[in-house]
Design an enzyme around this catalytic site. Structure first.
Site, PDB file in Angstrom:
ATOM      1  N   ASP A 204       0.855  -1.182   0.000  1.00 12.02           N
ATOM      2  CA  ASP A 204       0.000   0.000   0.000  1.00 12.02           C
ATOM      3  C   ASP A 204       0.892   1.233   0.000  1.00 12.02           C
ATOM      4  O   ASP A 204       1.597   1.498   0.975  1.00 12.02           O
ATOM      5  CB  ASP A 204      -0.907   0.004   1.226  1.00 12.02           C
ATOM      6  CG  ASP A 204      -1.812   1.224   1.277  1.00 12.02           C
ATOM      7  OD1 ASP A 204      -2.566   1.441   0.312  1.00 12.02           O
ATOM      8  OD2 ASP A 204      -1.743   1.985   2.270  1.00 12.02           O
ATOM      9  N   GLU A 299      -2.000  -1.153  -5.957  1.00  8.58           N
ATOM     10  CA  GLU A 299      -3.235  -0.539  -6.402  1.00  8.58           C
ATOM     11  C   GLU A 299      -3.043   0.109  -7.770  1.00  8.58           C
ATOM     12  O   GLU A 299      -1.978   0.677  -8.055  1.00  8.58           O
ATOM     13  CB  GLU A 299      -3.697   0.512  -5.396  1.00  8.58           C
ATOM     14  CG  GLU A 299      -4.124  -0.052  -4.063  1.00  8.58           C
ATOM     15  CD  GLU A 299      -4.527   1.039  -3.096  1.00  8.58           C
ATOM     16  OE1 GLU A 299      -5.665   1.014  -2.599  1.00  8.58           O
ATOM     17  OE2 GLU A 299      -3.690   1.922  -2.839  1.00  8.58           O
ATOM     18  N   CYS A 366     -12.328  -4.718   5.663  1.00  9.64           N
ATOM     19  CA  CYS A 366     -11.656  -5.500   6.694  1.00  9.64           C
ATOM     20  C   CYS A 366     -10.946  -6.677   6.037  1.00  9.64           C
ATOM     21  O   CYS A 366     -11.558  -7.448   5.280  1.00  9.64           O
ATOM     22  CB  CYS A 366     -12.669  -5.993   7.727  1.00  9.64           C
ATOM     23  SG  CYS A 366     -11.941  -7.039   9.019  1.00  9.64           S
ATOM     24  N   CYS A 369     -12.724 -10.225   7.711  1.00 11.77           N
ATOM     25  CA  CYS A 369     -14.067 -10.705   7.382  1.00 11.77           C
ATOM     26  C   CYS A 369     -14.597 -10.158   6.064  1.00 11.77           C
ATOM     27  O   CYS A 369     -15.603 -10.637   5.550  1.00 11.77           O
ATOM     28  CB  CYS A 369     -15.038 -10.350   8.505  1.00 11.77           C
ATOM     29  SG  CYS A 369     -15.313  -8.569   8.720  1.00 11.77           S
ATOM     30  N   CYS A 386     -12.678  -2.840  12.715  1.00 15.33           N
ATOM     31  CA  CYS A 386     -13.829  -3.363  11.985  1.00 15.33           C
ATOM     32  C   CYS A 386     -15.083  -3.293  12.851  1.00 15.33           C
ATOM     33  O   CYS A 386     -15.070  -3.705  14.028  1.00 15.33           O
ATOM     34  CB  CYS A 386     -13.559  -4.797  11.550  1.00 15.33           C
ATOM     35  SG  CYS A 386     -14.917  -5.542  10.597  1.00 15.33           S
ATOM     36  N   CYS A 389     -16.439  -7.572  12.933  1.00 16.23           N
ATOM     37  CA  CYS A 389     -15.745  -8.646  13.656  1.00 16.23           C
ATOM     38  C   CYS A 389     -14.817  -8.128  14.742  1.00 16.23           C
ATOM     39  O   CYS A 389     -14.250  -8.919  15.501  1.00 16.23           O
ATOM     40  CB  CYS A 389     -14.962  -9.526  12.691  1.00 16.23           C
ATOM     41  SG  CYS A 389     -13.555  -8.692  11.904  1.00 16.23           S
ATOM     42  N   ASP A 396      -3.086   1.222   7.115  1.00 19.60           N
ATOM     43  CA  ASP A 396      -2.305   0.946   5.906  1.00 19.60           C
ATOM     44  C   ASP A 396      -1.932  -0.525   5.807  1.00 19.60           C
ATOM     45  O   ASP A 396      -1.898  -1.091   4.706  1.00 19.60           O
ATOM     46  CB  ASP A 396      -1.049   1.820   5.887  1.00 19.60           C
ATOM     47  CG  ASP A 396      -1.373   3.298   5.756  1.00 19.60           C
ATOM     48  OD1 ASP A 396      -2.402   3.619   5.128  1.00 19.60           O
ATOM     49  OD2 ASP A 396      -0.610   4.125   6.288  1.00 19.60           O
TER      50      ASP A 396
END
Length: 444
Positions: A204, A299, A366, A369, A386, A389, A396
Site C-alpha cells: 500500500d 493498487e 476488513c 471478514c 472493523c 468482527c 495501511d
C-alpha cells in the site's frame, strides 16, 4: 606510458536488430571548453525540437500531411549549410532528435500509452544531447575513471562508478543541477529470471507511510529529502527569485540578470539533490520487493486524477486550495507512478509477477471478514477497527493485506509466469468484492 585499454565489448557494434535493454548513467567532468560547447549544443537541440514540432503541427493543420523524420532529415542537411549554429551540432545528434520526435508522436497516438501530445521545450528545460552508438567510443583509464569520445568534442572524462556490462547502443550527455552526466543505452542480453517461487505480498503506497508491505509489521518510511537547513535555504532562494523576477519585469523588460541566474542555479542544485534522494529510496524499495517476493500486488492508482489542482478562477475560487496543493506535493513526492514503472521491469528481471488491482474500498475493507464500512476507519485515521468482527490493525497494513488478497485472486493463477498481469478493471456499478471470486485451483 601504455595506451588506455578500451572497455570490453563496448566497441563491438552488432546489427540494428539488437536494442538497448538497460541504462547506465555516470557523472561526467568536461573541461571548460567542452562545457561551453555542450551548453551551446543543448540549446541547439532544444531549438531544433521546437522548430521540427512546429513544422509538423503546421503541415497537419494546413494540409493534413503527416511529416516524419525521413523527410525532415533531408531538410536538416540543407539547413546545416545555411545556419552556422545548426551546422555546429553533430549531424547524428540532429537526426536522433527527429527520430525521438517520431517516437513521441507514436506514443501519443498509441491508446495504451499515457503520453500526451509532444510539448515544446522551454529555455529552462534540462539540456540534453543524444548520440547514436556507432558515433561514440568508450575506453577505460583506470579502475575509477573512463572516457567517451564524442563527435566534434573529443574525449570526455566520466566517473566509472559501475561496470557498463554490455554493448553501448547509444549515448546521451545531459545536465542537471549537479552538473553534467553521460548515459549509455546498453545491450546486456539478459533474459528474465525463472519464477523465484517466493511468497506473495501486497503493498500500500501512501503519504503518511511511504509503503506498507503486508508481510511486515512496520511501514517503510522515506526520510525527508531535504534537511531543515536545506528547506530553509530553498525557501529563502524561492523568495529571492520572486523578488528578482518582479524587478526584471518592471525595470529590465523581463531580461534575467546574473544574480537571478545565480539564484536559479542554487534552486536547481537543491531540487536535484532532493530528486536524487527520492530516486535512491524508490530504487532500493522496488528492488527489495522484486527480489524477495514472487507475487506483488499494488493498487491501480490514477495519479493524475489524485493530484488535480483545486485552484479555481477569480470569480469562482476553489476550496481548500492550499491544503490540496500540499496534499498533491506529498502524493507526487512519493512517486507512485515511478514505483509502479520500476516494479514492472524489475519483477520480470527477478522472476516475480506484478498485479495491479482496483483500488476501490481497500482502506475501508476488513482484511479478516471482508466487511466494507467507512465507519471502520473514522476520520481517515491511522487505526482500522472493523465494526463487524472487531479486527483492529494499522489502516495501511490492513489495506496492504486486502491488496494482497485481491492480487492473489486476480493474478494468482499466473504466478508461475514472469509476465506481469494486466490491470483488471471493475465497472463502477454492480461491483462485487474481489475476495468473492472463485479461488484458483492449487496444483500439487
Amino acid at each position: 606510458m601504455c595506451e588506455p585499454e578500451p572497455l570490453p565489448s563496448l566497441n563491438v557494434y552488432m546489427n540494428g536488430g539488437v536494442k538497448a535493454d538497460a541504462g547506465r548513467k555516470y557523472r561526467a567532468y568536461p573541461t571548460r571548453a567542452q562545457d561551453k560547447v555542450l551548453t551551446g549544443w543543448g540549446h541547439t537541440v532544444r531549438a531544433l525540437w521546437n522548430v521540427a514540432l512546429e513544422q509538423r503541427a503546421y503541415l497537419w493543420e494546413q494540409r493534413r500531411y503527416t511529416l516524419r523524420s525521413t523527410d525532415q532529415c533531408k531538410q536538416l542537411t540543407a539547413a546545416r549549410k545555411d545556419l552556422d549554429w545548426l551546422g555546429d551540432l553533430p549531424a547524428q545528434s540532429g537526426q536522433q532528435i527527429l527520430r525521438q520526435l517520431d517516437r513521441a508522436y507514436d506514443n501519443f497516438w498509441n491508446p495504451e500509452h499515457p503520453a500526451r501530445f509532444p510539448a515544446r521545450k522551454k529555455r529552462g528545460h534540462r539540456l540534453s544531447v543524444p548520440f547514436p552508438g556507432q558515433s561514440v567510443e568508450v575506453r577505460k583509464l583506470n579502475r575509477k575513471w573512463a572516457e567517451v569520445r564524442l563527435p566534434k568534442l573529443g574525449w570526455l572524462r566520466f566517473r566509472l562508478s559501475r561496470d557498463i556490462g554490455g554493448t553501448t547502443r547509444n549515448a546521451t550527455v545531459s545536465q542537471d543541477g549537479n552538473g553534467w552526466h553521460v548515459s549509455f543505452g546498453v545491450h546486456t542480453g539478459r533474459k528474465p529470471d525463472a519464477p523465484n517461487g517466493k511468497p506473495s505480498c501486497g503493498v500500500d503506497f501512501g503519504v503518511a507511510a511511504s509503503a506498507f508491505v503486508s508481510t511486515e509489521a512496520a511501514p517503510r518510511l522515506m526520510a525527508s529529502t531535504l534537511t531543515a537547513n536545506e528547506k530553509k535555504r530553498l525557501r529563502a532562494l524561492e523568495q529571492r527569485k520572486a523578488r528578482q523576477i518582479t524587478y526584471a519585469k518592471k525595470h529590465q523588460g523581463g531580461k534575467y540578470s546574473r544574480r537571478l541566474r545565480t539564484t536559479l542555479t542554487g534552486i536547481g542544485k537543491l531540487t536535484t539533490r532532493q530528486a536524487n534522494r527520492r530516486t535512491d529510496f524508490t530504487h532500493k524499495l522496488t528492488t527489495d520487493l522484486a527480489k524477495n517476493h514472487g507475487l506483488i500486488g499494488i493498487e491501480d492508482l490514477r495519479v493524475k486524477s489524485m493530484s488535480k489542482s483545486a485552484r479555481g478562477t477569480t470569480e469562482v475560487p476553489g476550496r481548500n486550495v492550499r491544503a490540496k496543493a500540499g496534499l498533491n506535493r506529498s502524493i507526487l513526492d512519493n512517486t507512485p507512478g515511478e514505483r509502479r514503472r520500476q516494479l514492472e521491469y524489475k519483477a520480470r528481471m527477478y522472476g516475480a509477477v506484478l498485479v495491479a488491482v482496483p483500488p476501490f474500498h481497500t482502506s475501508q475493507t476488513c482484511a479478516e471478514c471482508g466487511q466494507v464500512d467507512p465507519e471502520s476507519r473514522k476520520g481517515c485515521g491511522r487505526l482500522f477497527a472493523c465494526t463487524r468482527c472487531g479486527h483492529v490493525d494499522d489502516a495501511d497494513h490492513n489495506a496492504s493485506v486486502e491488496i494482497e488478497a485481491r492480487a492473489r485472486r486476480t493474478g494468482g493463477s499466473d504466478i508461475n509466469s514472469t509476465r506481469s498481469t494486466r490491470t483488471v478493471r471493475v465497472p463502477a456499478i454492480g461491483r462485487g468484492r474481489m475476495r468473492e471470486a472463485p479461488k484458483p485451483a492449487h496444483t500439487s
